[in-house]
Write an enzyme that holds these catalytic residues in place. Structure first.
Site, mmCIF file in Angstrom:
data_model
loop_
_atom_site.group_PDB
_atom_site.id
_atom_site.type_symbol
_atom_site.label_atom_id
_atom_site.label_comp_id
_atom_site.label_asym_id
_atom_site.label_seq_id
_atom_site.Cartn_x
_atom_site.Cartn_y
_atom_site.Cartn_z
ATOM 1 N NE ARG A 1 -3.289 -0.236 2.932
ATOM 2 C CZ ARG A 1 -2.849 -0.013 4.193
ATOM 3 N NH1 ARG A 1 -2.433 1.182 4.546
ATOM 4 N NH2 ARG A 1 -2.864 -0.991 5.069
ATOM 5 C CE1 TYR B 1 -16.591 12.381 -15.453
ATOM 6 C CE2 TYR B 1 -16.302 12.109 -13.099
ATOM 7 C CZ TYR B 1 -16.568 11.578 -14.333
ATOM 8 O OH TYR B 1 -16.816 10.244 -14.445
ATOM 9 C CG ASP C 1 -10.196 17.275 -14.008
ATOM 10 O OD1 ASP C 1 -9.499 16.831 -14.947
ATOM 11 O OD2 ASP C 1 -11.147 16.633 -13.515
HETATM 12 C C1 LIG Z 1 -13.662 10.910 -16.323
HETATM 13 C C2 LIG Z 1 -13.296 12.156 -15.627
HETATM 14 C C3 LIG Z 1 -13.043 12.165 -14.247
HETATM 15 C C4 LIG Z 1 -13.182 10.897 -13.391
HETATM 16 O O1 LIG Z 1 -12.218 9.947 -13.720
HETATM 17 P P1 LIG Z 1 -12.483 8.365 -13.429
HETATM 18 O O2 LIG Z 1 -11.197 7.740 -13.795
HETATM 19 O O3 LIG Z 1 -13.644 7.966 -14.289
HETATM 20 O O4 LIG Z 1 -12.801 8.241 -11.989
HETATM 21 C C5 LIG Z 1 -12.667 13.352 -13.670
HETATM 22 N N1 LIG Z 1 -12.558 14.491 -14.383
HETATM 23 C C6 LIG Z 1 -12.801 14.531 -15.709
HETATM 24 C C7 LIG Z 1 -12.659 15.803 -16.444
HETATM 25 C C8 LIG Z 1 -13.181 13.375 -16.379
HETATM 26 O O5 LIG Z 1 -13.433 13.415 -17.690
#
Ligand SMILES: *Cc1c(COP(=O)(O)O)cnc(C)c1O
Length: 364
Positions: free
Chosen positions: A53, A104, A176
């Site tokens: 971990r 998202y 993000d």
């Molecule tokens: C898909 C996505 C997420 C989440 O990612 P997962 O791997 O599906 O948990 C977060 N932010 C954006 C912009 C995404 O397109």
């Protein structure tokens, strides 16, 4: 092209070369060219890792590559949402999170759940309205959550202005960067404290693995995120980290090709009689169209393509599309007839023929 300092033996490499070179085993006789899959839950005592971990050589290779591309230290997670939830867990109780209204869906659902439990306060803003976002950054704010371009409205934030404003207000700025990828946008260089990726999407690129990653240049944040991963245990799978690194090797080529396909499709869609509006920020490979005739017309299109796959998610080599409002959780401000398209790396003429035939099924 920006030059980046690789930590390995080659000092100055451009981003495309780093996608190929970063995170390799040492350049020495009999070393494999690629990091092996280290399947281990525990390690012989006395070293730095000790337990499964706490670390893994396959994760570390992937993290070193992403860190080199984004210009920080990376730490990977079980999914994009695991990475995002971990960052939310660093917000002090009662602090406010200022977040993009159209970020998202999972991010918004998670924030709403934390708010319902009284852990944070949430203020949603239009991320392309710089003055509005800056005005929301008061003393009580702990985190500015930026997504750019946003999903699926495709608004673009002024990252340097927002990050500078956050810094001045003592607010941690997270971006993000899933849609842009480090090939097109490097938020840490633009002033962000933290970058997060759903590496599930473009970075892995083949719709076969879920994995997330946090990147930061701030040692304190890195330590806190690492500690959370150790204790909460939202660890990436070893195979997923390996697949993500394998996918990453062609990120520059995939992004370049998908973007050029997207630009050509957008040029044609803008004059198509069945398309009311095309949203495209002029970079990347996610496009949103609003079909004339609203939700029913959009459903006709998404059910009529044969090459484009009707599926959620994005960033794979294959082109896919979906009507976003088919999800109950999608923001009410997203039009019923909006179709989000993830443009892949196929031949653009094949993509256009299939899409044009599907659009023709919509009554005029
Ligand atoms: C898909 C996505 C997420 C989440 O990612 P997962 O791997 O599906 O948990 C977060 N932010 C954006 C912009 C995404 O397109």
């Amino acid at each position: 092209m920006a030059h980046v300092t690789a930590h390995d033996d080659v000092p100055e490499l451009t981003l495309p070369t780093l996608t190929v070179k970063a995170g390799r085993p040492a350049n020495e006789p009999d070393q494999p060219l690629n990091v092996p899959l280290t399947m281990a839950s525990t390690y012989v005592a006395g070293g730095e890792t000790e337990y499964g971990r706490y670390g893994n050589a396959t994760w570390a290779a992937f993290e070193s590559a992403i860190g080199a591309l984004e210009g920080g230290r990376a730490i990977s997670f079980a999914s994009g949402m695991a990475a995002i939830s971990t960052l939310f867990d660093l917000v002090a109780p009662g602090e406010t999170v200022v977040a993009a209204r159209h970020c998202y869906q999972g991010t918004l659902v998670q924030l709403a759940s934390l708010e319902r439990r009284g852990l944070v306060k949430v203020v949603l803003v239009d991320i392309d309205d710089t003055a509005q976002v800056l005005a929301a950054l008061g003393e009580e704010v702990g985190l500015l959550w930026v997504e750019s371009p946003t999903n699926p409205a495709l608004e673009v934030a002024d990252l340097p202005a927002l990050c500078a404003g956050a810094r001045a207000a003592g607010v941690t700025a997270v971006v993000d960067n899933t849609f842009a990828t480090p090939m097109l946008q490097r938020p840490l260089e633009l002033g962000a404290d933290v970058v997060v990726h759903a590496a599930t999407k473009y970075i892995s690129g083949h719709s076969d693995a879920l994995i997330g990653v946090v990147v930061t240049g701030d040692d304190e944040i890195f330590r806190a995120v690492d500690e959370k991963r150790r204790t909460m245990g939202a660890l990436p799978g070893t195979l997923e980290a390996w697949l993500a690194l394998r996918g990453l090797r062609t990120l520059h080529l995939r992004v370049e090709r998908a973007q050029s396909n997207a630009r050509e499709l957008v040029r044609r869609l803008r004059t198509h009689p069945r398309v009311d509006r095309v949203r495209y920020p002029d970079f990347g490979a996610v496009v949103a169209i609003e079909v004339a005739g609203g939700g029913m017309a959009a459903d006709l299109v998404t059910h009529s393509t044969r090459l484009w796959v009707h599926a959620t998610s994005l960033g794979g080599v294959e082109s896919s599309l979906e009507r976003r409002r088919r999800w109950k959780s999608e923001s009410q401000t997203i039009p019923e007839g909006l179709i989000r398209m993830s443009v892949g790396i196929e031949d653009v003429e094949d993509l256009w023929r299939d899409l044009a035939l599907a659009l023709d099924t919509v009554p005029g």
